[in-house]
Design an enzyme around this catalytic site. Sequence first.
Site, PDB file in Angstrom:
ATOM      1  CB  CYS A  16      -0.955   0.006   1.198  1.00  0.00           C
ATOM      2  SG  CYS A  16      -2.216  -1.266   1.121  1.00  0.00           S
ATOM      3  CB  ALA A  17       3.950   2.297   0.120  1.00  0.00           C
TER       4      ALA A  17
END
Length: 458
Positions: free
Chosen positions: A381-382
Amino acid sequence: MSVSTVAADQAVCAPLSVLGRDVTVPLVTGGEVTYAALDYAASAPALQRVWDDVAAYAPYYGSVHRGAGYLSQLSTDLFENARRTVTEFLDCRADDQLVFTRSTTDSLNLLAAALPAGCQVFVFETEHHASLLPWQDAQVTYLDAPRTPQQAVATLEEALAARSASVQEGQGPALVCVTGASNVTGELWPVRELAAVAHAHGARIVLDAAQLAPHHPVSVQDLDVDWVAFSGHKLYAPFGSGVLAGRADWLRAADPYLAGGGASRKVTRRTDGGVDVEWHDSAARHEAGSPNVIGAYSIAAACKALTEAGFESLVAREQHLIDTVRAGLAEVPEVRVLSLFGDDAPRVGVISFVVEGWNSSHFAAALSAEYGIGVRDGLFCAHPLLRTLLGTDPQTQGECGAPEAAPGEKSLNAIRVSFGAGTPDEHVERFVGAVKELVRDGARWQYRTEDGRCVPAV
């Protein structure tokens, strides 16, 4: 009112006692092994102390802020005492407000919904999506990934100075959002220095402490941040609760995050048939509905356990684990550890890497199936940060069934190992040994995609 617990009398040990420490899992090669949970950055196991405290309270569970009965009163006291405990854990200012939420993501979306009109938000592209994406309704300036802490400070200084130089009449306030520790590299960010720059230009700053709070003490006053957000499930406290703590003025001025019972102080019908609502000014304004009292209590129990264990000793022990992993990975030429700030940067127990010639999803699947080791693979999630570190397009990454990278090619995603206060030395030693063995000998099994997961191709 209080609930007595046996757990409160237990001696603190290192590593701290966590649930699941004796769980065994089957190996695809036959037999079973004690599971090595090395995915703390996603969700840390619950501390045994937290679980025991919650179990002791569970028979006394009642409605919060709702009832006159004994259990309701006890539960209300427990909930508000939990608020005070977490406030003390974060060393908040006397007039700060602490709101219980569902998670870090929920906390930052709450703050985003409370931004004054015309607010400009500054956020580095290196943030987790929880702190990168909530600001879509504001004017957002995305800052490039810095390669040193000093560059991070200089980049923010330049951006805020440019804003100050072009100030216009009626211009709204500014907010800086920054992580305390990267969920990809584990590197610590210069929060205090960034806060000083923000305040020098009249901006406020919110700290995403999701990866920092489980590993280091977080003092709102010492770091001089305006808000801090974190999640219970990363702080050894399950049950889906989070925290947003900090300055009360923007929260009091904003419409309730959720409208409903508990957020309203008074509701009356108007003569025209409509409804007038007077909202609470306290944290209740943004805690509509029946609150997650068990979640809040579990966070408070975790805060107490970590404080009593002593962060100084916890940090020292975790540094030993970090050194063990990094030294082991350094002995494998095919492994490249991902980093923004370099090898000497201080960090928490979060390390991401790629292995030359391996699809990272297959490597992680082999660690699980053949060694009983749970790690994370993917983009964490980056996506923008991984694009910078890997030099690849995140829109084409993360597919478990993607073809294996040929020798010399960039990996399609990354592998992340993470650990903390409950991790035994044996687990990180097994991980290091497994990495070396897999790279040297290859996987003993073939892997395929099934429902988006990599599994042994039996």
